[in-house]
Motif scaffolding. Structure first.
Motif, PDB file in Angstrom:
ATOM      1  N   PRO A 171      -7.170  -2.248  -5.209  1.00  0.00           N
ATOM      2  CA  PRO A 171      -8.039  -1.663  -4.181  1.00  0.00           C
ATOM      3  C   PRO A 171      -7.586  -0.249  -3.817  1.00  0.00           C
ATOM      4  O   PRO A 171      -6.391   0.034  -3.694  1.00  0.00           O
ATOM      5  CB  PRO A 171      -7.877  -2.624  -2.998  1.00  0.00           C
ATOM      6  N   ILE A 172      -8.555   0.634  -3.634  1.00  0.00           N
ATOM      7  CA  ILE A 172      -8.316   2.017  -3.213  1.00  0.00           C
ATOM      8  C   ILE A 172      -9.138   2.253  -1.952  1.00  0.00           C
ATOM      9  O   ILE A 172     -10.335   1.934  -1.910  1.00  0.00           O
ATOM     10  CB  ILE A 172      -8.715   3.014  -4.313  1.00  0.00           C
ATOM     11  N   SER A 173      -8.510   2.757  -0.922  1.00  0.00           N
ATOM     12  CA  SER A 173      -9.198   2.938   0.359  1.00  0.00           C
ATOM     13  C   SER A 173      -8.720   4.213   1.029  1.00  0.00           C
ATOM     14  O   SER A 173      -7.715   4.821   0.643  1.00  0.00           O
ATOM     15  CB  SER A 173      -8.944   1.736   1.285  1.00  0.00           C
ATOM     16  N   GLY A 174      -9.462   4.609   2.034  1.00  0.00           N
ATOM     17  CA  GLY A 174      -9.129   5.792   2.831  1.00  0.00           C
ATOM     18  C   GLY A 174      -9.713   5.663   4.224  1.00  0.00           C
ATOM     19  O   GLY A 174     -10.671   4.918   4.452  1.00  0.00           O
ATOM     20  N   THR A 175      -9.136   6.388   5.155  1.00  0.00           N
ATOM     21  CA  THR A 175      -9.594   6.386   6.549  1.00  0.00           C
ATOM     22  C   THR A 175      -9.796   7.830   6.985  1.00  0.00           C
ATOM     23  O   THR A 175      -8.837   8.628   6.965  1.00  0.00           O
ATOM     24  CB  THR A 175      -8.577   5.691   7.467  1.00  0.00           C
ATOM     25  N   PHE A 176     -11.030   8.146   7.385  1.00  0.00           N
ATOM     26  CA  PHE A 176     -11.364   9.498   7.791  1.00  0.00           C
ATOM     27  C   PHE A 176     -12.123   9.457   9.117  1.00  0.00           C
ATOM     28  O   PHE A 176     -12.724   8.430   9.472  1.00  0.00           O
ATOM     29  CB  PHE A 176     -12.217  10.199   6.723  1.00  0.00           C
TER      30      PHE A 176
ATOM     31  N   ARG B 256       0.822  -1.197   0.000  1.00  0.00           N
ATOM     32  CA  ARG B 256       0.000   0.000   0.000  1.00  0.00           C
ATOM     33  C   ARG B 256       0.869   1.266   0.000  1.00  0.00           C
ATOM     34  O   ARG B 256       1.845   1.375   0.731  1.00  0.00           O
ATOM     35  CB  ARG B 256      -0.908   0.005   1.234  1.00  0.00           C
ATOM     36  N   PHE B 257       0.486   2.190  -0.849  1.00  0.00           N
ATOM     37  CA  PHE B 257       1.194   3.463  -0.920  1.00  0.00           C
ATOM     38  C   PHE B 257       0.169   4.582  -1.061  1.00  0.00           C
ATOM     39  O   PHE B 257      -0.999   4.352  -1.411  1.00  0.00           O
ATOM     40  CB  PHE B 257       2.183   3.486  -2.100  1.00  0.00           C
ATOM     41  N   TYR B 258       0.612   5.795  -0.806  1.00  0.00           N
ATOM     42  CA  TYR B 258      -0.249   6.983  -0.820  1.00  0.00           C
ATOM     43  C   TYR B 258       0.189   7.872  -1.985  1.00  0.00           C
ATOM     44  O   TYR B 258       1.179   8.608  -1.903  1.00  0.00           O
ATOM     45  CB  TYR B 258      -0.147   7.745   0.498  1.00  0.00           C
ATOM     46  N   PRO B 259      -0.536   7.808  -3.088  1.00  0.00           N
ATOM     47  CA  PRO B 259      -0.084   8.544  -4.279  1.00  0.00           C
ATOM     48  C   PRO B 259      -0.194  10.058  -4.147  1.00  0.00           C
ATOM     49  O   PRO B 259       0.521  10.784  -4.853  1.00  0.00           O
ATOM     50  CB  PRO B 259      -1.002   8.019  -5.383  1.00  0.00           C
ATOM     51  N   PHE B 260      -1.090  10.542  -3.289  1.00  0.00           N
ATOM     52  CA  PHE B 260      -1.296  11.991  -3.187  1.00  0.00           C
ATOM     53  C   PHE B 260      -0.585  12.597  -1.979  1.00  0.00           C
ATOM     54  O   PHE B 260      -0.803  13.765  -1.664  1.00  0.00           O
ATOM     55  CB  PHE B 260      -2.788  12.292  -3.111  1.00  0.00           C
ATOM     56  N   ARG B 261       0.195  11.841  -1.277  1.00  0.00           N
ATOM     57  CA  ARG B 261       0.871  12.362  -0.080  1.00  0.00           C
ATOM     58  C   ARG B 261       2.097  13.157  -0.509  1.00  0.00           C
ATOM     59  O   ARG B 261       2.864  12.733  -1.383  1.00  0.00           O
ATOM     60  CB  ARG B 261       1.257  11.224   0.843  1.00  0.00           C
ATOM     61  N   ARG B 262       2.279  14.279   0.141  1.00  0.00           N
ATOM     62  CA  ARG B 262       3.417  15.134  -0.166  1.00  0.00           C
ATOM     63  C   ARG B 262       4.710  14.525   0.375  1.00  0.00           C
ATOM     64  O   ARG B 262       4.722  13.908   1.433  1.00  0.00           O
ATOM     65  CB  ARG B 262       3.214  16.527   0.444  1.00  0.00           C
ATOM     66  N   LYS B 263       5.780  14.722  -0.377  1.00  0.00           N
ATOM     67  CA  LYS B 263       7.068  14.222   0.083  1.00  0.00           C
ATOM     68  C   LYS B 263       7.580  14.998   1.283  1.00  0.00           C
ATOM     69  O   LYS B 263       8.197  14.426   2.183  1.00  0.00           O
ATOM     70  CB  LYS B 263       8.089  14.301  -1.062  1.00  0.00           C
ATOM     71  N   HIS B 264       7.330  16.282   1.301  1.00  0.00           N
ATOM     72  CA  HIS B 264       7.752  17.119   2.419  1.00  0.00           C
ATOM     73  C   HIS B 264       6.506  17.762   3.005  1.00  0.00           C
ATOM     74  O   HIS B 264       6.022  18.792   2.501  1.00  0.00           O
ATOM     75  CB  HIS B 264       8.751  18.185   1.959  1.00  0.00           C
ATOM     76  N   GLN B 265       5.969  17.137   4.039  1.00  0.00           N
ATOM     77  CA  GLN B 265       4.720  17.624   4.622  1.00  0.00           C
ATOM     78  C   GLN B 265       4.982  18.832   5.501  1.00  0.00           C
ATOM     79  O   GLN B 265       5.973  18.905   6.217  1.00  0.00           O
ATOM     80  CB  GLN B 265       4.053  16.515   5.438  1.00  0.00           C
ATOM     81  N   ALA B 266       4.029  19.727   5.431  1.00  0.00           N
ATOM     82  CA  ALA B 266       4.069  20.924   6.265  1.00  0.00           C
ATOM     83  C   ALA B 266       2.647  21.234   6.713  1.00  0.00           C
ATOM     84  O   ALA B 266       1.729  21.338   5.895  1.00  0.00           O
ATOM     85  CB  ALA B 266       4.649  22.118   5.494  1.00  0.00           C
TER      86      ALA B 266
ATOM     87  N   LYS C 253      -0.982  20.465   8.806  1.00  0.00           N
ATOM     88  CA  LYS C 253      -1.893  19.359   9.060  1.00  0.00           C
ATOM     89  C   LYS C 253      -2.077  18.508   7.806  1.00  0.00           C
ATOM     90  O   LYS C 253      -2.056  19.004   6.691  1.00  0.00           O
ATOM     91  CB  LYS C 253      -3.237  19.915   9.513  1.00  0.00           C
ATOM     92  N   GLU C 254      -2.258  17.207   8.021  1.00  0.00           N
ATOM     93  CA  GLU C 254      -2.445  16.296   6.901  1.00  0.00           C
ATOM     94  C   GLU C 254      -3.787  16.556   6.233  1.00  0.00           C
ATOM     95  O   GLU C 254      -4.821  16.658   6.892  1.00  0.00           O
ATOM     96  CB  GLU C 254      -2.381  14.847   7.394  1.00  0.00           C
ATOM     97  N   ARG C 255      -3.787  16.646   4.940  1.00  0.00           N
ATOM     98  CA  ARG C 255      -4.989  16.933   4.178  1.00  0.00           C
ATOM     99  C   ARG C 255      -5.753  15.638   3.900  1.00  0.00           C
ATOM    100  O   ARG C 255      -5.189  14.548   3.928  1.00  0.00           O
ATOM    101  CB  ARG C 255      -4.631  17.633   2.872  1.00  0.00           C
ATOM    102  N   TRP C 256      -7.065  15.806   3.584  1.00  0.00           N
ATOM    103  CA  TRP C 256      -7.923  14.632   3.493  1.00  0.00           C
ATOM    104  C   TRP C 256      -7.532  13.722   2.343  1.00  0.00           C
ATOM    105  O   TRP C 256      -7.594  12.501   2.444  1.00  0.00           O
ATOM    106  CB  TRP C 256      -9.386  15.062   3.355  1.00  0.00           C
ATOM    107  N   TYR C 257      -7.128  14.278   1.204  1.00  0.00           N
ATOM    108  CA  TYR C 257      -6.792  13.436   0.057  1.00  0.00           C
ATOM    109  C   TYR C 257      -5.450  12.728   0.247  1.00  0.00           C
ATOM    110  O   TYR C 257      -5.121  11.798  -0.498  1.00  0.00           O
ATOM    111  CB  TYR C 257      -6.782  14.267  -1.237  1.00  0.00           C
ATOM    112  N   GLU C 258      -4.636  13.177   1.218  1.00  0.00           N
ATOM    113  CA  GLU C 258      -3.378  12.495   1.489  1.00  0.00           C
ATOM    114  C   GLU C 258      -3.592  11.167   2.227  1.00  0.00           C
ATOM    115  O   GLU C 258      -2.660  10.371   2.348  1.00  0.00           O
ATOM    116  CB  GLU C 258      -2.442  13.386   2.303  1.00  0.00           C
ATOM    117  N   LYS C 259      -4.812  10.921   2.705  1.00  0.00           N
ATOM    118  CA  LYS C 259      -5.123   9.671   3.393  1.00  0.00           C
ATOM    119  C   LYS C 259      -5.592   8.576   2.449  1.00  0.00           C
ATOM    120  O   LYS C 259      -5.874   7.468   2.881  1.00  0.00           O
ATOM    121  CB  LYS C 259      -6.201   9.934   4.443  1.00  0.00           C
TER     122      LYS C 259
END
Length: 944
Positions: free
Chosen positions: A505-510, A449-459, A461-467
């Motif tokens: 499979p594509i999933s998210g946790t909110f 599992r990997f997160y395609p929309f997660r930023r490499k250098h986060q700054a 709060k984590e955004r919803w699409y990064e989950k």
């Protein structure tokens, strides 16, 4: 006058120098009597060490004459010592000591040692109570001291050690120079065996020649049995070759003699013959089996070839090999072939069957490669092999085994990109109908599992699409279902099914409202197939016609779901006036979960996954038959019908916190209900019977050693009667009739073991910690049998080959008062299972609109008891409630006779047989001293 005086002075100086050089030699010789270490050239060594290098240029004529005179004397002494060394042949120090006294005779150059004496020369060690040593003749004589209080009348007998061999005797003589010896009443150990002899000779090579010897594997002073040897030659660490010999049991000679023989001894494994066993089998005649040759090829792997032959023409051959490379891999391989002939050739009852078996076990060490692994567990045999294998006839578990599974697994992990690749070959074999299901290969590719929309250098709060996370799984497979005789004649394209499947499979946790967890998922599955089957109806032949279309065919589907869950906590503090202060609180955890699932109808024509044809029967009736061209493919098409269901699940957990009885300030938790849950669903897309059945579950942990689990199913829709009065599941719910769901059944299994330790706990006796530790140590010492194939039924003669000698066997344990403790370890295990379900084959009750319930029960009992040290009885049985009869019953008895092991076992119907075995525990004699008596499968006796 001066010249005359000078001559007189020279003569006086010479006499003085001679006297000064002689007295120290005498003094040193006197000191040698008190030293523990003596060499034949000690005088030369000490003189060499005591000499001082002098400068002759600074000497006058008198000093120079004296120097040359002393040097000549030293050279003559050193030359004489060298000649003595060559004459005696002793070229190393002889170290000797005695705890009582040591007498050294300088005139005869002999030493007498008394009391725990020891002599060491090169690799020779001699310890005895009395030792007489002659350095001139290089002889050593040793004997024990007379003592009537010890067995044999001698104490501190000579113990001789040389080149890794050890001998114990009454008296002995040894020559340093020739390294030959004469020993009386010698006792030595070679591997698992012990050798005794009245008189023995040892040559310069270390070989021993025995007269009136005895060989046994019993470690007692008075052995239970031995083989009497008239003459024998022993090569330590290699073998024993002997002449006429006979067997003696309990000091009674038996009329069992052999003209010659040998016993191999080796600290490392070596090649050799394997003695066969003989017997009689009713259908195949007399036999010789399990005989052959063992090849010790290298330290990494070996090979064992065995064969069997019967007087009526049957024969067989097998090969077994074990391999082990440290820190790399280990495994074993077994191949067997049998040609079984029964009856007389030319008669109607004559049959011939050829059967084979392949077993392979391979394990790769984890240290070999952390990124790649290879393992194998292959167990394949023809359906007739176990019926024809004589060893399987006495093992009910093997004989009644209906399925066999084999697998070979290989995997490699690419950690840098999070991808893993694995391949598996599987084989499932049904022994009853000789059908097999093989998959070769089954290749799997997965990306973690990997997160395609997660930023490499986060700054921040984590955004919803990064989950949002996704992964990939791909599978390439090739399989076949056929009979074992058709497997090698199958066509890879026409008979095998193959294809590839992709899943993404594509999933998210909110988190919603800080308390509700929401998990949306979307799953896309794609199937790539190499063929499909087009069906049509042949009106003339009145049959269905199939036409296979080869090519690339793609089938996909997708589905989505959303689930929401949370936890609700409730606490209850009981009234202190009613319940006191022992109960602190009761906690209730309520976990509800709701999920929604949706999938479109992939059975519609626009997807092309289903087709139809017109069927015209002989009467001219026309009907439409729907089918899927991919229904026989490796990956079938998605199911028909639209899905839109809502399911819910609830779970309850109730715990109580009370004060501890052992600690006044501490608390402990008590589980009242570990889980009480229910689940149900509603399908909005269904046209009728949208509600599913209600499933309830309960789990209780009231006991430490047992957890109670029970599942029950309640049907939602009630029975209705058709026009003929037959019941069927209707469209009306049980709730609509004012009743709860119809109870359909439940199942429960209970297992319990009763033992003396359990009884002690019940009645406050506690458990014996020392006994538990002893049992644990015994289990650890026994180890695990890693052989793939055993030619002897392990369940019936358990512990025969690997039996260990008990050092304290026969010694009774006593309690604090000196009385013998009574111990009879035993255990009794009960297994009970009950299943309750609707008996749809019974009579339907139209008043209650219910079928009667049917109970299915199983009862199994097994146990073992050790009536004394060395006696062990075990059994297993059960009761068949449907047939009202005792199920398969086995009973076995094992008796450890210190040097021998006796076992007998009985297997009752339906596979009735018996077995009696008596054999030696030592591996060197286990094939020579044995007796086996077994009943044949066809000649089994029925007990009623």
């Amino acid at each position: 006058m001066r010249r005359k005086s000078l001559i007189i002075l020279l003569l006086l100086a010479t006499v003085f120098v001679m006297a000064s050089t002689s007295f120290p030699l005498l003094q040193r010789k006197r000191k040698n009597v008190q030293r523990d270490s003596v060499t034949v050239n000690d005088s030369v060594r000490r003189d060499a060490d005591s000499r001082t290098t002098l400068d002759t240029t600074k000497m006058d004529s008198l000093q120079l004459a004296v120097y040359h005179h002393n040097k000549a004397i030293d050279d003559s002494i050193r030359l004489d010592s060298i000649n003595r060394k060559k004459k005696n042949g002793i070229d190393a120090p002889v170290i000797y000591s005695a705890s009582d006294s040591l007498v050294y005779d300088a005139a005869s150059n002999t030493a007498h040692l008394f009391g725990s004496s020891k002599v060491k020369y090169e690799s020779m060690d001699l310890a005895s109570d009395k030792i007489y040593m002659s350095l001139d003749s290089s002889l050593v004589h040793a004997t024990g001291s007379r003592d009537t209080t010890v067995k044999g009348g001698l104490k501190n007998k000579p113990v001789f050690k040389m080149s890794g061999s050890e001998y114990e005797s009454d008296t002995m003589a040894f020559n340093f120079k020739t390294k030959k010896g004469l020993i009386e009443n010698v006792r030595t150990q070679q591997e698992e065996g012990f050798l005794f002899s009245k008189r023995s000779k040892r040559d310069e090579n270390g070989d021993i020649y025995l007269e009136h010897g005895r060989y046994t594997t019993c470690d007692k002073d008075c052995p239970d049995f031995y083989i009497a040897l008239s003459r024998a030659k022993v090569r330590p660490g290699k073998d024993v070759v002997f002449g006429p010999a006979y067997l003696v049991v309990a000091d009674v000679p038996l009329p069992l003699a052999i003209p010659y023989g040998f016993f191999p001894f080796s600290k490392k494994y070596s090649s050799g013959f394997i003695m066969p066993s003989y017997g009689d089998e009713s259908t195949r005649g007399f036999y010789l089996r399990d005989g052959g040759y063992y090849f010790a090829i290298s330290d990494i792997w070996d090979l064992k070839l065995l064969g069997e032959v019967y007087t009526k023409g049957s024969w067989g051959i097998s090969a077994a090999s074990n391999y082990n490379k440290r820190y790399r891999y280990s495994g074993s391989l077994y191949l067997s072939y049998q040609d079984t002939k029964t009856g007389d050739k030319g008669l109607p009852d004559y049959t011939r069957q050829q059967s084979y078996k392949i077993q392979w076990s391979h394990r790769q060490d984890s240290k070999a490669n952390p990124f790649s692994t290879l393992s194998a567990s292959v167990n394949f045999a023809s359906s007739s092999y176990e019926r024809n294998n004589l060893s399987s006839l006495y093992n009910p578990q093997t004989l009644t085994q209906s399925t066999r599974t084999s697998s070979i697994n290989w995997s490699v992990n690419f950690s840098s990109i999070g991808m893993s690749l694995s391949s598996t070959a599987n084989l499932n074999q049904n022994m009853r109908d000789s059908s097999i299901a093989m998959t070769l290969p089954d290749l799997n590719i997965s990306i973690s599992r990997f997160y395609p929309f997660r930023r490499k250098h986060q700054a921040g709060k984590e955004r919803w699409y990064e989950k949002i996370a996704m992964s990939y799984t791909g599978q390439l497979s090739n399989s076949i279902n056929t009979k074992e005789d058709r497997l090698m004649h199958s066509n890879l394209i026409k008979d095998w099914r193959n294809g590839m499947q992709h899943s993404i499979p594509i999933s998210g946790t909110f988190t919603l409202l800080n308390y509700i967890n929401v998990n949306p998922t979307f799953n896309f599955t794609d199937r790539m197939l190499s063929n499909k089957i087009k069906r049509s109806w042949d009106a003339i032949g009145q049959k269905e016609v199939k036409d296979t279309i080869y090519g690339f065919h793609n089938v996909y589907d997708w589905r989505m779901s959303v689930s929401a869950s949370t936890k609700l906590y409730g606490f209850y503090v009981p009234n202190r006036k009613l319940f006191g202060d022992k109960i602190q609180a009761v906690r209730h955890v309520f976990t509800p979960q709701v999920s929604f699932n949706y999938a479109p109808d992939f059975g519609s024509r626009r997807y092309g996954y289903y087709d139809s044809y017109l069927k015209t029967d002989a009467d001219g009736n026309v009907s439409l038959v729907e089918y899927s061209p991919y229904q026989d493919a490796l990956y079938t098409a998605p199911g028909k019908g639209k899905t839109g269901s809502i399911s819910w699940d609830v779970s309850n957990n109730i715990e109580m916190k009370v004060k501890s009885d052992k600690d006044s300030t501490g608390f402990k938790k008590i589980s009242l209900i570990d889980e009480l849950g229910a689940t149900m669903s509603y399908n909005m897309a269904a046209k009728e019977r949208r509600w599913s059945d209600l499933t309830m579950r309960v789990r209780l942990k009231w006991w430490k050693s047992y957890t109670f689990n029970m599942n029950a199913v309640f049907a939602t829709y009630a029975y209705e009667l058709d026009d003929n009065g037959r019941p069927y599941v209707g469209t009306h719910t049980e709730w609509g009739k004012g009743r709860f769901g119809r109870f359909q059944g439940m199942s429960q299994n209970i297992s319990f073991t009763l033992s003396p330790e359990q009884l002690k706990k019940w009645f406050g006796g506690g458990s014996d910690k020392n006994e538990d530790d002893k049992k644990k140590k015994t289990n650890d010492d026994e180890g695990v049998d890693t052989d793939i194939e055993s030619n002897v039924d392990d369940s019936m003669i358990n512990g025969q080959r690997g039996a260990k000698k008990r050092d304290e066997a026969g010694k009774a344990e006593t309690d604090a008062n000196g009385y013998m403790t009574f111990k009879m370890p035993w255990s009794l295990t009960f297994g009970y299972g009950i299943t309750m379900r609707e008996n749809t084959g019974g009579k339907f009750n139209t008043n209650t609109m219910r079928y009667p319930y049917k109970f299915t029960q199983t009862l199994n009992v097994s146990g073992n008891i050790r009536i004394s040290d060395g006696w062990n009885i075990s059994f297993s049985s059960g009761y068949d409630f449907e047939n009202h009869a005792i199920s398969m019953t086995t009973a076995s008895l094992q008796r450890d006779l210190h040097c021998f092991n006796m076992s007998c076992s009985v297997v009752l119907a339906p596979y009735t047989s018996y077995n009696f075995t008596f054999r030696c525990n030592a591996s060197t004699l286990t094939d020579a001293l044995k007796y086996d008596k077994r009943s044949g499968y066809n000649s089994a006796v029925q007990w009623y």
